[in-house]
Every structure is written in structure tokens, then in C-alpha cells.
Scaffold this motif. Sequence first.
Motif, PDB file in Angstrom:
ATOM      1  N   LEU A 160       0.879  -1.171   0.020  1.00 52.41           N
ATOM      2  CA  LEU A 160       0.065  -0.120   0.054  1.00 52.41           C
ATOM      3  C   LEU A 160       0.806   1.270  -0.067  1.00 52.41           C
ATOM      4  O   LEU A 160       0.417   2.301  -0.518  1.00 52.41           O
ATOM      5  CB  LEU A 160      -0.902   0.024   1.272  1.00 52.41           C
ATOM      6  CG  LEU A 160      -2.096  -1.046   1.104  1.00 52.41           C
ATOM      7  CD1 LEU A 160      -2.816  -1.180   2.488  1.00 52.41           C
ATOM      8  CD2 LEU A 160      -3.070  -0.751   0.244  1.00 52.41           C
ATOM      9  N   ASP A 161       1.990   1.246   0.482  1.00 51.14           N
ATOM     10  CA  ASP A 161       2.794   2.352   0.658  1.00 51.14           C
ATOM     11  C   ASP A 161       3.491   2.505  -0.557  1.00 51.14           C
ATOM     12  O   ASP A 161       3.878   3.781  -1.028  1.00 51.14           O
ATOM     13  CB  ASP A 161       4.126   2.259   1.738  1.00 51.14           C
ATOM     14  CG  ASP A 161       3.478   2.441   3.139  1.00 51.14           C
ATOM     15  OD1 ASP A 161       2.312   2.923   3.024  1.00 51.14           O
ATOM     16  OD2 ASP A 161       3.982   1.891   3.904  1.00 51.14           O
ATOM     17  N   HIS A 162       3.763   1.565  -1.503  1.00 51.24           N
ATOM     18  CA  HIS A 162       4.467   1.740  -2.660  1.00 51.24           C
ATOM     19  C   HIS A 162       3.685   2.606  -3.661  1.00 51.24           C
ATOM     20  O   HIS A 162       2.643   2.317  -4.048  1.00 51.24           O
ATOM     21  CB  HIS A 162       4.559  -0.024  -3.586  1.00 51.24           C
ATOM     22  CG  HIS A 162       5.151   0.196  -4.901  1.00 51.24           C
ATOM     23  ND1 HIS A 162       6.661   0.304  -4.951  1.00 51.24           N
ATOM     24  CD2 HIS A 162       4.637   0.117  -6.062  1.00 51.24           C
ATOM     25  CE1 HIS A 162       6.753   0.281  -6.269  1.00 51.24           C
ATOM     26  NE2 HIS A 162       5.586   0.174  -6.778  1.00 51.24           N
ATOM     27  N   GLN A 163       4.617   3.275  -4.159  1.00 52.91           N
ATOM     28  CA  GLN A 163       3.816   4.550  -5.477  1.00 52.91           C
ATOM     29  C   GLN A 163       3.940   3.887  -6.670  1.00 52.91           C
ATOM     30  O   GLN A 163       4.664   4.014  -7.582  1.00 52.91           O
ATOM     31  CB  GLN A 163       4.740   5.778  -5.188  1.00 52.91           C
ATOM     32  CG  GLN A 163       4.493   6.487  -3.923  1.00 52.91           C
ATOM     33  CD  GLN A 163       2.943   6.773  -3.660  1.00 52.91           C
ATOM     34  OE1 GLN A 163       2.302   7.452  -4.472  1.00 52.91           O
ATOM     35  NE2 GLN A 163       2.333   6.371  -2.509  1.00 52.91           N
ATOM     36  N   GLY A 164       2.915   2.935  -6.881  1.00 50.79           N
ATOM     37  CA  GLY A 164       2.758   2.445  -8.123  1.00 50.79           C
ATOM     38  C   GLY A 164       1.963   0.895  -7.802  1.00 50.79           C
ATOM     39  O   GLY A 164       1.791   0.837  -7.039  1.00 50.79           O
ATOM     40  N   PRO A 165       1.981   0.091  -9.000  1.00 53.33           N
ATOM     41  CA  PRO A 165       1.291  -1.019  -8.957  1.00 53.33           C
ATOM     42  C   PRO A 165       1.537  -1.991  -8.030  1.00 53.33           C
ATOM     43  O   PRO A 165       3.060  -2.424  -8.159  1.00 53.33           O
ATOM     44  CB  PRO A 165       0.883  -1.465 -10.415  1.00 53.33           C
ATOM     45  CG  PRO A 165       2.203  -1.132 -11.066  1.00 53.33           C
ATOM     46  CD  PRO A 165       2.528   0.303 -10.492  1.00 53.33           C
ATOM     47  N   SER A 166       0.886  -2.738  -6.896  1.00 46.72           N
ATOM     48  CA  SER A 166       1.396  -3.889  -6.301  1.00 46.72           C
ATOM     49  C   SER A 166       0.641  -4.826  -6.299  1.00 46.72           C
ATOM     50  O   SER A 166      -0.810  -4.710  -6.510  1.00 46.72           O
ATOM     51  CB  SER A 166       1.539  -3.174  -4.761  1.00 46.72           C
ATOM     52  OG  SER A 166       2.651  -2.364  -4.530  1.00 46.72           O
ATOM     53  N   LEU A 167       1.163  -5.980  -6.218  1.00 48.33           N
ATOM     54  CA  LEU A 167       0.341  -7.309  -5.776  1.00 48.33           C
ATOM     55  C   LEU A 167       0.711  -8.054  -4.667  1.00 48.33           C
ATOM     56  O   LEU A 167       2.034  -8.037  -4.451  1.00 48.33           O
ATOM     57  CB  LEU A 167       0.501  -8.281  -7.137  1.00 48.33           C
ATOM     58  CG  LEU A 167      -0.251  -9.439  -7.178  1.00 48.33           C
ATOM     59  CD1 LEU A 167      -1.679  -9.223  -7.454  1.00 48.33           C
ATOM     60  CD2 LEU A 167       0.296 -10.490  -8.005  1.00 48.33           C
ATOM     61  N   VAL A 168      -0.221  -8.519  -3.800  1.00 48.95           N
ATOM     62  CA  VAL A 168       0.005  -9.204  -2.822  1.00 48.95           C
ATOM     63  C   VAL A 168      -0.692 -10.592  -2.921  1.00 48.95           C
ATOM     64  O   VAL A 168      -2.107 -10.587  -2.990  1.00 48.95           O
ATOM     65  CB  VAL A 168      -0.418  -8.607  -1.342  1.00 48.95           C
ATOM     66  CG1 VAL A 168      -0.297  -9.523  -0.154  1.00 48.95           C
ATOM     67  CG2 VAL A 168       0.058  -7.148  -1.133  1.00 48.95           C
ATOM     68  N   THR A 169       0.183 -11.691  -2.893  1.00 45.19           N
ATOM     69  CA  THR A 169      -0.652 -12.895  -3.086  1.00 45.19           C
ATOM     70  C   THR A 169      -0.597 -13.735  -1.841  1.00 45.19           C
ATOM     71  O   THR A 169       0.637 -13.607  -1.179  1.00 45.19           O
ATOM     72  CB  THR A 169      -0.052 -13.831  -4.383  1.00 45.19           C
ATOM     73  OG1 THR A 169       1.416 -14.183  -3.874  1.00 45.19           O
ATOM     74  CG2 THR A 169       0.106 -13.167  -5.632  1.00 45.19           C
ATOM     75  N   ILE A 170      -1.807 -14.314  -1.395  1.00 42.06           N
ATOM     76  CA  ILE A 170      -1.877 -14.888  -0.099  1.00 42.06           C
ATOM     77  C   ILE A 170      -2.276 -16.259  -0.180  1.00 42.06           C
ATOM     78  O   ILE A 170      -3.215 -16.401  -0.757  1.00 42.06           O
ATOM     79  CB  ILE A 170      -2.675 -14.163   0.864  1.00 42.06           C
ATOM     80  CG1 ILE A 170      -2.475 -12.475   0.770  1.00 42.06           C
ATOM     81  CG2 ILE A 170      -2.923 -14.355   2.257  1.00 42.06           C
ATOM     82  CD1 ILE A 170      -3.492 -11.547   1.324  1.00 42.06           C
ATOM     83  N   ARG A 171      -1.396 -17.102   0.347  1.00 42.16           N
ATOM     84  CA  ARG A 171      -1.662 -18.490   0.744  1.00 42.16           C
ATOM     85  C   ARG A 171      -2.863 -18.689   1.287  1.00 42.16           C
ATOM     86  O   ARG A 171      -2.670 -18.412   2.471  1.00 42.16           O
ATOM     87  CB  ARG A 171      -0.531 -19.243   0.980  1.00 42.16           C
ATOM     88  CG  ARG A 171      -0.654 -20.829   0.820  1.00 42.16           C
ATOM     89  CD  ARG A 171       0.488 -21.617   1.332  1.00 42.16           C
ATOM     90  NE  ARG A 171       0.935 -21.491   2.611  1.00 42.16           N
ATOM     91  CZ  ARG A 171       0.433 -22.141   3.659  1.00 42.16           C
ATOM     92  NH1 ARG A 171      -0.060 -23.365   3.388  1.00 42.16           N
ATOM     93  NH2 ARG A 171       0.729 -21.812   5.017  1.00 42.16           N
ATOM     94  N   SER A 172      -4.065 -19.180   0.609  1.00 44.54           N
ATOM     95  CA  SER A 172      -5.252 -19.056   1.535  1.00 44.54           C
ATOM     96  C   SER A 172      -5.750 -20.432   1.783  1.00 44.54           C
ATOM     97  O   SER A 172      -5.671 -21.452   0.854  1.00 44.54           O
ATOM     98  CB  SER A 172      -6.343 -18.448   0.785  1.00 44.54           C
ATOM     99  OG  SER A 172      -5.948 -16.733   0.640  1.00 44.54           O
TER     100      SER A 172
END
Length: 658
Positions: free
Chosen positions: A641-653
Motif C-alpha cells: 500500500l505504501d508503494h507508489q505504483g502497482p503492487s500485488l500481494v498474493t496470499i496462500r489461503s
Amino acid sequence: MSESSDTSTPENDSGSDHQWHKILEVDELAEGRVTTVHIGHRSYAVTNHEGNFGVLDNRCPHQGGPLGEGSIENGHLRCPWHGYDYDPTTGQPPPPFDDAPVCFATEVRDDGLYAALPNDPVRVRTTSDVMVETMVNWGVEAVFGMVGHSNLGVADAMREAEDRGDLRFFGIRHEGAAAFAADAFGKLTGRPGACFAIAGPGSTNLLTGLYDAKVDGAPVLAISGQVPSKSRGRGAFQDLDLSATFNDVAGYSQTLFPDSDHAEITSLACKTAIVGRQVGHLIVPDDVQIIASDAPAGAPEGRVGSRRIAPPEDVLEVAAKRLTEAEQPAFIVGAGARDDMAEIIALAEHVGAPVATTFKAKGQISDTHPLGCGVLGRSGTPIASWFMNESDLLVVFGASFSNHTGISDYKPIIQVDDDPMALGRFHSVEIPVHGNAAVTADMLRAAVPDGACGDRRPEVADRWRIWREEKANRRNDDQTGGLSAAAVFEALGNAVDPDAAMCVDVGNNAYSFGRYFEVTNQTVLMSGYLGSIGFAFPASMGAWAAVGDHRQVVSVSGDGGFGQYAMELSTVSKYNMNLTHVLLDNQELGKISKEQRSADVDVWQTSLHNPDFAAMAELFGVDAHRVDEPQQLSSALRSALDHQGPSLVTIRSDVALL
Ligand code: FES
């Protein structure tokens, strides 16, 4: 021989409409070869045949084939498309033919091959400019789409508008993503989102996102290129009857002809989107796009009335009396009341009524508000359903009574909506009130005594306490098989800005988001009635285009939904879109497996064979985080969320921990 572009300074032949340009180095083009050279906005076929150079218009007189990609055979320049022959240096065809490409004078000088070439034509204003200027006047500020063969005239007008700072264009990887992005832009802002495609397959790719706009009432303008008028209806390449194709999805779909009133038709398409909350669609044949026009652009001034309509006094009087007499009323608000919440909450506080929302309206009242009960229905909290079930009157603002929400039809209901067709849509209600929700709420507040229904705040607080204890239990379930949804959405709630724009997908991830994520002032967007898998990620592009410089943009999906538009990682990277996608990866279409189990059938074909999505995102230049263990979750979300640009968080669910 590869293509080359001229970078030399032309020699100005004063008073002439031609200038001498250096085309190539003398030894750059071998004997018997052909190449293409671009000078300004024009392309030329350059030949070397028996020691003589030729410079010809690159467009074959037959159908415009690229002569610079042809070959010299038997002393003739052969067009690569259908094999017409021309003299390589004069352009003359062999007898009996007489159609020749324009041929230009050449000179071989010490420093290279030169040709006397026509000056670039002065750009003239076209019907496409009229349309694009009209769109801008009606509030279109971002267009998502793909430039292609049959929409180049409109694309050039959009380029001009972008150069003027009137418009932003985002080239996507699949038109389906363009439609969802435009749809989300419209849902978030109430202003028209726009999408753009070529004839045939480009336009048909738009349809799912446009259906989402249609059934959720989002303002969207769609523009289709079309094959040339003379080819239309003859089964030509990419020739589909787009009027028939879009007839169902669009509230207004029109083909523009050479003599059409291009400004007025564009205005009506925009008005349909904004006022009618439907899809406005324009079909623009290739030849019509480039017709010169000095017609003025259309504009909305004087053409849109206020939505703030008051209900009839006698109906308001009955509703006020009914609300005053109720002992335990509960309010339910839908997405149709998104812009009316201040007045509705003021009324709820005035009478002391708890307020639940539909899933589509999640976030319209904060879960921290002492009367806020969260979401009602399949994606909801037990708090909301408790207060509905305990109520002796439901007051419903801007909700459409979907079966997912499950508003109890056996309860006495006051329904307020500015769409008369929405009143009593699925069943009769006791008091249907046709009026703007904000205006009606204000009038009810004036007519109903203060504190008429007692104070439910302690009861609301107690219900939240019970639910939060249950959520804590679920959050602490064994997560060795993957993280639980309760844990994911608590961490996301702690990390995300209170006013973020959030796009959710469909499936277990969406149900869990509705249930566990506690909203403050976030705006939540979803594919409501259509329930389209894949919505969230492309929708986040539209949300970013609307608010990205001022608010966080976050999208949430499962691996099934993300897989549908994963190539848009390229788009978010290209435009450095400041958004974060949260991906719950359980290698399964989990909701469908659950449905198969509850239907007592085999779980079949719902497993997913995924790549490492975080590694994939990094290949596109997207900031990526992979969360395998609960202790990694918060820091990964905050970093993304702090990154200035696109980010992806993949979560093993864990598919079992919903
Ligand atoms: Fe050149 Fe047809 S376009 S032969």
C-alpha cells in the motif's frame, strides 16, 4: 531490409508543396531489394533495381497494400497482398493496367539518396473531433481501449484531445478489461466511464463489462469502430451487425453516417449513460471517422435536470406517520443511495434506527458508526440480520431487493427510490415512496419526532461485541493449510486508508470481504447483479483513473478472478497505476467446490493450476509480495500500500477457512 525513418532536415524548396529529404545512405539498400521509409506522417516504398532507385507511395492503388514489404520479381515490384506488379522505379503497371502508385523524383547525392516528397498534410478537424470534443464536454475524462484497424480516425481525435489535456487514454490488453474499467469509473464517480474498441471481435469483447454496467446502472459510453460503409452488410472482414449485437446491452446504440448530426448523437449517447444510467454506444464506420467537419461540439448545458425530486406530500405524510408509530424500525440502504447518505444517517440518528447496507452499498455507513450494522444478506454480518429480524418496520433507501440481500418481504416496508420501476420491483411493499433518498430523508426528519424509536445504540454495540469475538475465534483457527479470510480482512482493514476505493470480485473472497472487512469510509465497487468473475482487477484500473492521485485504490480477488485478466499487469505497469491488488490464492474455484459439495455431487474441475503470481507480476515490473505465513501478512500489505505504483500481494489461503 528493415524499415527506417528519416531524421534528416528537409531542404525547403521555397513555394513548393514538396521538399527534398534524405531517404537512405547510398549503400543502405542492396540491389534488388525493397524497403519502407517513414517521413513525417507518410510512408514510402524505396526500391533499388538495376542500379536505379525508386521512391513510391507505400500504398498499393489496389487496396492499400504496403508496397515497401513487397519484392522485386521479374523486373517488377510485386505487392505483398495480392501480387499486383509495378515498375520499381516509375510505379507504372504492366499493360493493360493503368493504376499506378504515386512516384517521386529522386537524386543520388554524395551523402545519400534524396527524394522530393510532399509536405505533411495539415490536420483538418473531423467528425471524430466533433464526437470526442462532445464526449469531453459531457464529462468523459478517461477512455480505456485498444487502438486498431477500424478505429484509427477516432483514436487520432482522442490523441489530439489528450495532447490538449482534455482526456486520458489507457491502452489495455483485452477489451473486456476496458469495459470493466469504464464500468468501475462510472460506478465510483457517477460520471461516464468510456471504452473503445475496433469492429468485430474488439467490440464483442466489450460485452460482459457493458452488461455489468447495464444491470448495475453504471454510466458508460462505449465506442466501436466499424468496417467502411461500402463494405458494411456484405460479410466483409470483421463486419458484424453491431447495432443488433449491442441492442440488448445498450440503452442507446447508434451508427453514425456521413450526414449524421455527430455532435447530437454523441450527446444522446452520453446523456443515456449519465441520466439513464445505461450504456450509450456509438458505432463509427472507418470512412465516417475522417470526414472533415466544422460542426460545433455538443454539450450538456440545459439538457440535464436535477435528480433531487421530492415525494408527493400525501405519501410522505403516510410514511412519516408509519415511521413515528414504529417501535423498532431498521434502515437498509442500497447503492442507489450512495450520494444520499448524509441525509439518511441524519434521519437514522434523529429517530434512533440501526442502519444496515446491501453488499453493493458496503461502506456507505461506517462500521464504526454507533448505528451501523454492516452488510445484510449472504455476504453479511449477523448484526445486520439480527436488526432486520427484530424490526417492526423496514425503511429501505435505494436498494433493489436482490435475493442475495434477502430483505424480508413479510415485514412492513417503506421503500424510497427515485426510479419508479424500482418500487415494489419483486413484491409489493406497504409504502412505496417515489423520491430522491436525500430529499425524502430530510422531509421525514422534519416530520418525525426526535428519538421517536428509542435509542438502539447500546444494542448495536452489544451485537458488534458478539460478532467481533466470533471473528477473533475464526482468525485464530489453525492456518497451517493457508491463511483464513478472517485474518486477511482484519489485517487489510488495519492497513488500508479509511477513504480507499476498493474493488471486489466474486466468489468466497467477496463473501468473506463483505462479512469480515470492517469499513470506515471506503467506497466499495463490485459486479453486483451480473456477478462477473474477473471484475476486480480491471475495475481497479478504472478506479485509479478516477481517484488514483488522491485516494488509495485496492482490489481483492481470488485466483480464479485474477486469472481472467492477469495480463493487465502489463497495463498497470505501463501507466504506473498506483493500486494494490490483494489475491487470495487457494488454487481452486472455492465457491464452486463448496456448491458442488452442498449439492451432494463430486467436486469436479474446480482446481486451478496457477503460476507463482508474485513472480509473474515482477516480470511485468509490478511490486509483488507473497504471503505464505500469517506473520508475513501485515508487513506485506503495508509495504504494498505504501508503494507508489502497482503492487500485488498474493496470499496462500485455506479454502476451508472462509
Ligand atoms: Fe496490392 Fe491488392 S493491395 S495487390
